[in-house]
Design a protein around this motif. Sequence first.
Motif, short mmCIF file in Angstrom:
data_model
loop_
_atom_site.label_atom_id
_atom_site.label_comp_id
_atom_site.label_asym_id
_atom_site.label_seq_id
_atom_site.Cartn_x
_atom_site.Cartn_y
_atom_site.Cartn_z
N ALA A 338 0.83 -1.20 0.00
CA ALA A 338 0.00 0.00 0.00
C ALA A 338 0.87 1.25 0.00
N SER A 339 0.60 2.15 -0.94
CA SER A 339 1.27 3.46 -1.09
C SER A 339 2.74 3.35 -1.49
N ALA A 340 3.24 2.16 -1.79
CA ALA A 340 4.65 1.99 -2.19
C ALA A 340 4.83 2.28 -3.67
N VAL A 341 6.03 2.71 -4.03
CA VAL A 341 6.40 2.91 -5.43
C VAL A 341 7.27 1.72 -5.83
N SER A 342 6.73 0.83 -6.64
CA SER A 342 7.44 -0.42 -6.94
C SER A 342 7.66 -0.65 -8.42
N LEU A 343 7.44 0.37 -9.24
CA LEU A 343 7.59 0.22 -10.69
C LEU A 343 7.96 1.55 -11.32
N ALA A 344 8.92 1.50 -12.26
CA ALA A 344 9.30 2.70 -13.00
C ALA A 344 9.30 2.39 -14.49
N PHE A 345 9.00 3.40 -15.29
CA PHE A 345 9.00 3.25 -16.74
C PHE A 345 9.60 4.50 -17.36
N GLY A 346 10.45 4.32 -18.37
CA GLY A 346 11.00 5.46 -19.07
C GLY A 346 12.37 5.17 -19.64
N ASP A 347 13.04 6.24 -20.02
CA ASP A 347 14.39 6.15 -20.58
C ASP A 347 15.38 6.35 -19.44
N PHE A 348 15.95 5.25 -18.95
CA PHE A 348 16.80 5.30 -17.75
C PHE A 348 18.20 5.84 -18.04
N SER A 349 18.53 6.08 -19.30
CA SER A 349 19.84 6.66 -19.60
C SER A 349 19.94 8.09 -19.12
N TYR A 350 18.80 8.70 -18.76
CA TYR A 350 18.82 10.05 -18.21
C TYR A 350 19.28 10.04 -16.75
N TYR A 351 19.39 8.86 -16.15
CA TYR A 351 19.99 8.78 -14.83
C TYR A 351 21.49 8.61 -15.02
N LYS A 352 22.26 9.53 -14.45
CA LYS A 352 23.71 9.53 -14.61
C LYS A 352 24.38 9.01 -13.35
N ILE A 353 25.22 8.00 -13.51
CA ILE A 353 26.04 7.49 -12.42
C ILE A 353 27.47 7.93 -12.66
N ARG A 354 28.08 8.47 -11.64
CA ARG A 354 29.46 8.98 -11.78
C ARG A 354 30.38 8.22 -10.83
N ASP A 355 31.42 7.62 -11.37
CA ASP A 355 32.45 6.95 -10.59
C ASP A 355 33.75 7.74 -10.68
N VAL A 356 34.40 7.94 -9.54
CA VAL A 356 35.74 8.51 -9.53
C VAL A 356 36.71 7.33 -9.48
N LEU A 357 37.50 7.19 -10.53
CA LEU A 357 38.32 5.98 -10.69
C LEU A 357 39.50 5.94 -9.73
N ALA A 358 39.24 5.60 -8.48
CA ALA A 358 40.31 5.40 -7.51
C ALA A 358 39.75 4.57 -6.37
N VAL A 359 39.60 3.26 -6.63
CA VAL A 359 39.15 2.35 -5.58
C VAL A 359 40.37 2.04 -4.73
N THR A 360 40.37 2.48 -3.48
CA THR A 360 41.54 2.35 -2.62
C THR A 360 41.31 1.29 -1.56
N LEU A 361 42.27 0.37 -1.44
CA LEU A 361 42.18 -0.74 -0.51
C LEU A 361 43.22 -0.58 0.60
N PHE A 362 42.81 -0.81 1.86
CA PHE A 362 43.70 -0.78 3.00
C PHE A 362 43.80 -2.16 3.62
#
Length: 403
Positions: A338-362
């Motif tokens: 009830a009242s949950a948002v459980s479905l999306a429709f559209g062109d998902f390429s408009y969502y931009k994910i940005r990674d900074v290329l420096a995965v650092t391990l300790f």
Amino acid sequence: MFHLQAERERRTALAKETRNLLDQHPGAAWTNDHQKQYDERVAEIERIDEAIARHQKLMDLTAEEHVRTAVRDTAPTGTKDEAVALFDKWCRGGDNALSPDEWRAVRNTMSTTTDSEGGYTVPTTVATTILDALKAYGGMRAVADVIRTTTGEAMNFPTSDGTSEEGELVGENTAATDADISFGVKSLPVYKYSSKVVTVPWELLQDSSADIEGFVRDRLQKRLGRITNKHFTVGTGSSQPNGLITAASVGVTGAVSATAKITYDDLVDLEHSVDPAYRAAASWMMHDDMLKLIRKVKDTDGRPIFAPGYEQGNPGGAPDRLLNRTITVNQSIASPAASAVSLAFGDFSYYKIRDVLAVTLFRFTDSAYTKKGQVGFLAWMRAGGNLVDVGGAVKTFKHGAAS
């Protein structure tokens, strides 16, 4: 004996038969017998999928180990696999395990953080592998536009919504009307993510046959993948990425109901809530529980609207489809409720994910871990995401309130 190729061919044949069954019996031609055939074939497809997944995983793990061993045994000095080998050696023995020559190779090709702090910037080969593998966790990376930058400086996308603007008809000797364009901006900041500490017992580090590099990398990618996918999906936008579901507007709200449900009309209305300009590349995204619910939905002629796909690796293969559009399962979206948002429709390429290329391990060997006979590993990465859209490229379905 399980024959993987034979099962794949059988699955493909069943999926094609099911699609043909839907195509060849429209409207009133769809009978209870056709529905029974549809249900039986879909159930068999699910059984085959589970069996294929189990055997494919085992084969992949075996093949990966054979390839890793063969490449390391035969690769000439200076190849990318040498970087992975050095990373594995460092995982096992720490800073002192690498010779001066090996540390020079690390500094020349990988870069390190401050030695006294125990930091190690993951080799480029390994870092890229981790980021690529994150696509498997949740679905956002599979459909969004992923941008990789070398630094985390501010990145802004200028925007302008001209969807309501139009020209005018003017008479002779009449001045044109002013209609200035308004501009805005969508920002794409990055945030710092931790894998949490992965602990490895000394016994495993001392066993030369154990794939330490693969073990550590697998745990890092799972942890980082799950948290980032969650934020790319439902992040609040406050001190974390602005998630797709958070940023998109509701296109359709379902009827008030005692149980969560969705109708054929709801899906059609949601599809048409997105402007035709965005629908050419549009697709569906939902929780697996929502997919289960939708698979029970029938059109106005009583036929199931879900069409099972068959393996894309085969010639003529195709994915699962809903109203002739592809489906992405994302477990970070809410389950139907009830009242949950459980479905999306559209062109998902408009969502931009940005990674900074420096995965650092300790690597940690202080007393807190020594007392337990363990070595700790911790990875950091920086990433961000936002829906860079002002025209409604993505819309969501919200379940009605409980009655």
